[in-house]
Design a protein around this motif. Structure first.
Motif, short mmCIF file in Angstrom:
data_model
loop_
_atom_site.label_atom_id
_atom_site.label_comp_id
_atom_site.label_asym_id
_atom_site.label_seq_id
_atom_site.Cartn_x
_atom_site.Cartn_y
_atom_site.Cartn_z
N ASP A 182 1.20 -1.53 -0.02
CA ASP A 182 -0.24 0.24 -0.27
C ASP A 182 0.93 1.69 0.05
O ASP A 182 0.25 2.05 -0.75
CB ASP A 182 -1.08 0.20 1.61
CG ASP A 182 -1.74 -0.55 0.86
OD1 ASP A 182 -2.29 -1.47 -0.13
OD2 ASP A 182 -2.40 -1.41 2.11
N ARG A 235 0.37 3.29 -3.07
CA ARG A 235 -0.79 4.77 -3.06
C ARG A 235 -1.54 5.82 -2.46
O ARG A 235 -2.25 6.22 -3.33
CB ARG A 235 -1.75 3.27 -4.40
CG ARG A 235 -2.16 2.35 -2.60
CD ARG A 235 -3.02 1.40 -2.39
NE ARG A 235 -3.43 0.61 -2.33
CZ ARG A 235 -5.17 0.66 -1.34
NH1 ARG A 235 -5.09 1.19 -2.00
NH2 ARG A 235 -5.13 0.41 -0.62
N TYR A 236 -0.77 5.60 -1.13
CA TYR A 236 -1.57 5.88 -0.12
C TYR A 236 -1.13 7.41 -0.85
O TYR A 236 0.11 7.73 -0.83
CB TYR A 236 -0.87 5.79 1.31
CG TYR A 236 -2.28 4.61 1.64
CD1 TYR A 236 -3.34 4.93 1.74
CD2 TYR A 236 -1.94 3.24 1.27
CE1 TYR A 236 -4.21 3.66 1.81
CE2 TYR A 236 -3.15 2.16 1.41
CZ TYR A 236 -4.48 2.87 1.87
OH TYR A 236 -5.36 1.50 1.79
N SER A 237 -1.86 8.72 -0.37
CA SER A 237 -0.93 9.80 0.45
C SER A 237 -0.60 10.17 1.25
O SER A 237 -0.08 9.05 1.87
CB SER A 237 -2.15 11.19 -0.05
OG SER A 237 -3.45 10.91 0.93
N GLN A 238 0.57 10.94 1.66
CA GLN A 238 1.54 10.97 2.69
C GLN A 238 -0.02 11.83 3.35
O GLN A 238 0.77 10.46 4.71
CB GLN A 238 1.80 12.68 2.92
CG GLN A 238 3.07 12.67 1.85
CD GLN A 238 3.79 13.95 2.21
OE1 GLN A 238 3.37 14.44 2.37
NE2 GLN A 238 4.98 13.95 0.80
N LYS A 239 -1.37 12.37 3.61
CA LYS A 239 -1.81 12.50 5.19
C LYS A 239 -2.56 10.21 5.13
O LYS A 239 -2.61 10.72 5.95
CB LYS A 239 -3.39 13.26 4.16
CG LYS A 239 -4.64 13.48 5.81
CD LYS A 239 -5.38 14.47 4.90
CE LYS A 239 -6.10 14.17 5.74
NZ LYS A 239 -7.93 15.71 5.87
N GLU A 240 -3.17 10.03 4.41
CA GLU A 240 -3.76 8.79 4.89
C GLU A 240 -2.32 7.32 5.26
O GLU A 240 -2.80 7.13 6.06
CB GLU A 240 -3.88 8.39 3.11
CG GLU A 240 -4.96 9.09 2.61
CD GLU A 240 -5.53 7.95 1.34
OE1 GLU A 240 -6.84 8.54 0.39
OE2 GLU A 240 -4.18 8.15 0.46
N LEU A 241 -1.35 8.02 4.72
CA LEU A 241 -0.30 7.40 4.80
C LEU A 241 0.30 7.95 6.33
O LEU A 241 -0.22 7.06 7.56
CB LEU A 241 1.01 6.94 4.36
CG LEU A 241 1.41 6.23 4.70
CD1 LEU A 241 1.16 4.75 4.33
CD2 LEU A 241 3.41 6.40 3.23
N ARG A 242 -0.07 8.87 6.63
CA ARG A 242 0.23 9.27 8.01
C ARG A 242 -0.84 8.53 9.56
O ARG A 242 0.09 8.41 10.28
CB ARG A 242 0.02 10.57 7.98
CG ARG A 242 1.18 11.07 8.01
CD ARG A 242 2.03 12.33 8.40
NE ARG A 242 2.06 12.58 9.94
CZ ARG A 242 3.25 13.39 10.48
NH1 ARG A 242 4.07 14.14 9.78
NH2 ARG A 242 2.87 13.33 11.11
N LYS A 243 -1.87 8.39 8.82
CA LYS A 243 -3.23 7.82 9.89
C LYS A 243 -2.82 6.51 9.82
O LYS A 243 -3.07 6.36 10.60
CB LYS A 243 -4.28 8.72 8.86
CG LYS A 243 -5.65 7.93 9.33
CD LYS A 243 -6.66 8.61 9.60
CE LYS A 243 -7.76 7.59 10.29
NZ LYS A 243 -7.89 7.50 11.18
N LEU A 244 -3.33 6.24 8.71
CA LEU A 244 -2.58 4.81 8.70
C LEU A 244 -1.43 3.91 10.06
O LEU A 244 -1.97 3.04 10.95
CB LEU A 244 -1.99 3.62 7.67
CG LEU A 244 -3.04 2.81 7.10
CD1 LEU A 244 -2.69 3.20 5.11
CD2 LEU A 244 -3.76 2.35 6.87
N ASP A 256 -2.74 4.80 13.28
CA ASP A 256 -3.73 3.60 13.29
C ASP A 256 -2.29 2.61 14.19
O ASP A 256 -2.99 1.84 15.27
CB ASP A 256 -4.45 3.66 12.46
CG ASP A 256 -5.51 4.47 12.28
OD1 ASP A 256 -5.45 5.52 12.61
OD2 ASP A 256 -6.69 4.61 10.77
#
Length: 195
Positions: free
Chosen positions: A120, A123-132, A135
């Motif tokens: 993944d 494919r994730y944006s920086q914001k999405e990856l930081r959240k992942l 989490d």
């Protein structure tokens, strides 16, 4: 994270995110295997104490039936009662089950971290990856808080097994170019192979 790696280069940021995932994966691996080592130790304690209790009880009964020394029979019965009480109070089998459960939860979380890194990450944006990543860290903290404590002795046992190749660590660097260097002393051998 980009501000920490000296700019907003996407490649540098993803390398930093990958390194963070590697650190999380290693932390999960060591914590997971420490819980498994603790469960193994507690299972052995339970089995040993249970067997000794059974032997002492049997010997006490045999001594009484054979009409032998009442002192020996009393001491054997006392020993069996003490060990039985310790097993009832300490409940090593129940604690072993709790450690086993924590290890399994951490193992599942480690698979998720590996999948984020291997499948993944691009494919994730920086914001999405930081959240992942946040989490994953939060979920590990919840598992840690709900888990029984482990000892340094069991951590050392787990570390020796990991470094000795008994537990194979996920090589989540395999999905990335060989020219990307990891800076985690003691975790990855210099040749980049998994432990």
């Amino acid at each position: 994270m980009a501000e920490l790696v000296g700019g907003n280069s996407e490649e540098l940021w993803r390398a930093a995110a990958r390194e963070e995932l590697l650190q999380i994966n290693d932390d999960l691996l060591y914590t997971e295997k420490t819980h498994f080592a603790t469960a193994e130790t507690l299972h052995r304690v339970n089995l040993s104490f249970g067997l000794i209790t059974t032997v002492l009880s049997t010997a006490a009964a045999a001594t009484i039936v054979a009409d032998r020394s009442p002192v020996a029979a009393g001491l054997l019965a006392l020993g069996a009662a003490i060990l039985s009480g310790v097993l009832t109070f300490v409940k090593p089998e129940q604690a072993a089950a709790q450690h086993l459960n924590a290890g399994r939860q951490l193992g599942a979380l480690r698979v998720r971290a590996r999948q984020v890194a291997n499948l993944d990450l691009p494919r994730y944006s920086q914001k999405e990856l930081r959240k992942l990543i946040a989490d994953l860290v939060e979920e590990k903290a919840k598992i840690d808080a709900a888990s029984p404590v482990t000892t340094g002795r069991n951590f050392n046992k787990a570390r020796q097994r990991i470094q000795g190749g008994i537990f194979d660590r996920d090589d989540i660097t395999a999905a990335y170019p060989a020219d990307v260097e990891t800076k985690r002393p003691g975790i990855m051998p210099e040749n980049g192979t998994s432990l």
